[in-house]
Design a protein around this motif. Structure first.
Motif, short mmCIF file in Angstrom:
data_model
loop_
_atom_site.label_atom_id
_atom_site.label_comp_id
_atom_site.label_asym_id
_atom_site.label_seq_id
_atom_site.Cartn_x
_atom_site.Cartn_y
_atom_site.Cartn_z
N HIS A 283 0.84 -1.20 0.00
CA HIS A 283 0.00 0.00 0.00
C HIS A 283 0.87 1.25 0.00
N PRO A 284 0.35 2.36 -0.49
CA PRO A 284 1.16 3.60 -0.51
C PRO A 284 1.63 3.97 0.90
N GLY A 285 2.81 4.56 0.97
CA GLY A 285 3.35 5.00 2.24
C GLY A 285 2.37 5.88 2.99
N GLY A 286 2.25 5.65 4.30
CA GLY A 286 1.34 6.41 5.11
C GLY A 286 -0.08 5.89 5.16
N THR A 287 -0.38 4.82 4.42
CA THR A 287 -1.73 4.24 4.46
C THR A 287 -2.04 3.75 5.87
N SER A 288 -3.22 4.08 6.36
CA SER A 288 -3.61 3.62 7.69
C SER A 288 -3.96 2.13 7.65
N TYR A 289 -3.92 1.51 8.81
CA TYR A 289 -4.25 0.09 8.88
C TYR A 289 -5.70 -0.14 8.47
N GLY A 290 -6.60 0.74 8.92
CA GLY A 290 -8.00 0.59 8.56
C GLY A 290 -8.23 0.66 7.06
N LYS A 291 -7.52 1.55 6.38
CA LYS A 291 -7.66 1.68 4.92
C LYS A 291 -7.12 0.43 4.23
N ALA A 292 -5.95 -0.05 4.64
CA ALA A 292 -5.38 -1.25 4.04
C ALA A 292 -6.27 -2.46 4.32
N TYR A 293 -6.80 -2.55 5.54
CA TYR A 293 -7.70 -3.62 5.95
C TYR A 293 -8.93 -3.64 5.04
N THR A 294 -9.48 -2.44 4.78
CA THR A 294 -10.64 -2.33 3.90
C THR A 294 -10.30 -2.72 2.48
N ASP A 295 -9.16 -2.26 1.98
CA ASP A 295 -8.79 -2.54 0.59
C ASP A 295 -8.53 -4.02 0.36
N ILE A 296 -7.82 -4.68 1.28
CA ILE A 296 -7.58 -6.11 1.07
C ILE A 296 -8.88 -6.90 1.21
N GLY A 297 -9.80 -6.39 2.03
CA GLY A 297 -11.11 -7.03 2.13
C GLY A 297 -11.88 -6.95 0.82
N ARG A 298 -11.89 -5.77 0.22
CA ARG A 298 -12.59 -5.61 -1.05
C ARG A 298 -11.95 -6.47 -2.15
N LEU A 299 -10.63 -6.53 -2.17
CA LEU A 299 -9.94 -7.35 -3.15
C LEU A 299 -10.30 -8.83 -2.94
N THR A 300 -10.25 -9.30 -1.71
CA THR A 300 -10.52 -10.70 -1.43
C THR A 300 -11.96 -11.06 -1.77
N ARG A 301 -12.89 -10.16 -1.47
CA ARG A 301 -14.30 -10.43 -1.78
C ARG A 301 -14.56 -10.47 -3.28
N SER A 302 -13.69 -9.89 -4.08
CA SER A 302 -13.88 -9.89 -5.53
C SER A 302 -13.45 -11.21 -6.18
N LEU A 303 -12.81 -12.07 -5.42
CA LEU A 303 -12.20 -13.26 -6.00
C LEU A 303 -13.20 -14.40 -6.20
N ASN A 304 -12.93 -15.23 -7.19
CA ASN A 304 -13.67 -16.45 -7.42
C ASN A 304 -13.03 -17.55 -6.58
N VAL A 305 -13.67 -17.87 -5.45
CA VAL A 305 -13.13 -18.85 -4.51
C VAL A 305 -14.10 -20.02 -4.41
N PRO A 306 -13.88 -21.10 -5.17
CA PRO A 306 -14.81 -22.23 -5.14
C PRO A 306 -14.98 -22.79 -3.73
N GLY A 307 -16.23 -23.08 -3.39
CA GLY A 307 -16.52 -23.65 -2.09
C GLY A 307 -16.71 -22.65 -0.99
N ALA A 308 -16.45 -21.37 -1.26
CA ALA A 308 -16.56 -20.35 -0.23
C ALA A 308 -18.01 -19.94 0.00
N SER A 309 -18.35 -19.69 1.24
CA SER A 309 -19.65 -19.16 1.62
C SER A 309 -19.45 -17.74 2.13
N ARG A 310 -20.23 -16.80 1.58
CA ARG A 310 -20.02 -15.39 1.90
C ARG A 310 -21.04 -14.92 2.93
N PRO A 311 -20.60 -14.14 3.91
CA PRO A 311 -21.52 -13.70 4.96
C PRO A 311 -22.55 -12.71 4.45
#
Length: 394
Positions: A283-311
């Motif tokens: 992540h860009p320098g100075g990115t807060s943990y909450g912002k990085a946490y949100t971004d990796i969450g959005r990226l992970t939710r975009s993935l095709n993960v066979p067998g996964a159940s989404r909340p």
């Protein structure tokens, strides 16, 4: 009741009332974050959606079909942060049964994998040959992109180079080749990943936040100063083990970026551990943990993960620092944890509770966060209304 405006620039720091002080432990800051319904399952041809400014390496492997459903920069090397603890644990157990380990070593492995404990990893690193651990595991597993820390930082196990495709190989070995006792023991620890790591960081981002159990995860983070969970999270300085929350060393001529904040989520998902997921991000320098946490969450939710159940629920941005999740919809009920500043949360439903005051605004609506099992006041949700539109009443 007065209407709560959007958190975008409408609340000034230093105006917390006594009632709010019980809820928030530091000065409020503002952030703008949209909220959206959880995405529907992705089609087979899905492509990883990488947030702006993020560098990512992604691999998703479907063990049922023996194919990758997502591949992006799979050979790119990232500094591993605590994902290398998988290799450290496998090295300890190579040609040894978990039952043969001294009680102290079993306890270290448990806390190292469940709570991502740095001290336990540093003990194994020092006692078992440091970089030689990585060399041995590269040869044993046939890893192609993994390398010990650079010569300038030989004691920093978190600077081990690792890629998404090599991480898939590590999990495939653990699932399909390792002795059953080793597999069950290590995966058992990964299934018991604690929300708050031993250094006070909320580590249930990425896989753990995007999918319902069953899952087993090993996360990694580096270059952040605060990660939620507790009021005191960051360690004072960089040590030989490169604490996950401490600032990394400046990047030099090495191929692996040691400068930008790193956040990684890896593990297995679904019944029968069907899918292996590896997501490495910078992540860009100075990115807060909450912002990085949100971004990796959005990226992970975009993935095709066979067998996964989404909340089920609605993802909504938050604002403020030290916002607490409580057992009930009151500021006097027990505090379960604090949120990383500005993180996006999954809201299952909302209900009326104790009125919270943030002059000139008042709000008596509270959001239930199913992944935390508690409530936060709606006053810190990035929504223009007290009662969030589209979210059901509990």
């Amino acid at each position: 009741m007065m209407t709560l405006k959007s958190a975008r620039g409408t609340v000034r720091a230093g105006v917390l009332t006594a009632a709010l002080a019980a809820l928030v432990c530091t000065t409020a800051t503002t952030t703008s974050a949209a909220f959206a319904k959880s995405p529907p399952p992705r089609p087979a041809a899905a492509q990883a959606e990488v947030p702006a400014g993020v560098t990512a390496g992604v691999a998703v492997f479907d063990r049922q079909t023996g194919t990758f459903t997502e591949q992006l920069n799979t050979s790119t090397q990232f500094r591993s942060a605590s994902v290398v603890k998988l290799l450290i644990a496998l090295d300890v157990l190579w040609n040894r049964s978990p039952d043969a380990l001294p009680a102290a070593d079993r306890a270290r492995i448990d806390t190292m994998l469940r709570g991502s404990d740095d001290t336990a990893a540093s003990t194994f690193w020092a006692n078992n040959g440091s970089g030689a651990i990585v060399d041995r595991m590269v040869a044993r597993l046939g890893l192609t992109d993994t390398a010990r820390p650079p010569a300038t930082h030989p004691g920093y196990w978190g600077y081990t180079a690792l890629s998404a495709r090599d991480t898939v190989k590590i999990y495939r070995h653990l699932l399909d080749s390792a002795p059953a006792a080793t597999r069950d023991y290590l995966l058992g620890d990964l299934r018991q990943s604690t929300r708050c790591a031993t250094d006070g960081y909320d580590q249930h981002f990425g896989i753990a936040g995007s999918f319902n159990r069953p899952w087993a995860v090993k996360q990694g983070w580096s270059g952040f100063s605060s990660g939620g969970c507790t009021a005191t999270t960051a360690k004072a300085a960089v040590t030989a083990s490169e604490p996950e929350g401490a600032a990394p060393a400046p990047a030099g001529a090495d191929a692996v970026d040691l400068s930008r904040p790193a956040l990684h989520t890896t593990g297995v998902v679904g019944t029968g551990d069907r899918s292996i997921v590896a997501v490495f991000t910078l992540h860009p320098g100075g990115t807060s943990y909450g912002k990085a946490y949100t971004d990796i969450g959005r990226l992970t939710r975009s993935l095709n993960v066979p067998g996964a159940s989404r909340p089920a629920g609605t993802w909504i941005g938050t604002w403020g620092s030290g916002v607490r999740v409580r057992t009930q919809a009151t500021t006097t009920s027990g505090a379960m944890t604090t949120l990383p500043a500005g993180v996006e949360v999954l809201v299952g439903c909302q209900k009326r509770g104790q009125q919270v005051s943030q002059p000139p605004y008042l709000n008596d609506w509270w959001a239930h966060l199913p992944q935390y099992g508690g409530y936060m006041t709606n006053i810190y949700l990035s929504s223009p209304e007290n009662q969030v539109p589209g979210v059901p009443v509990c």
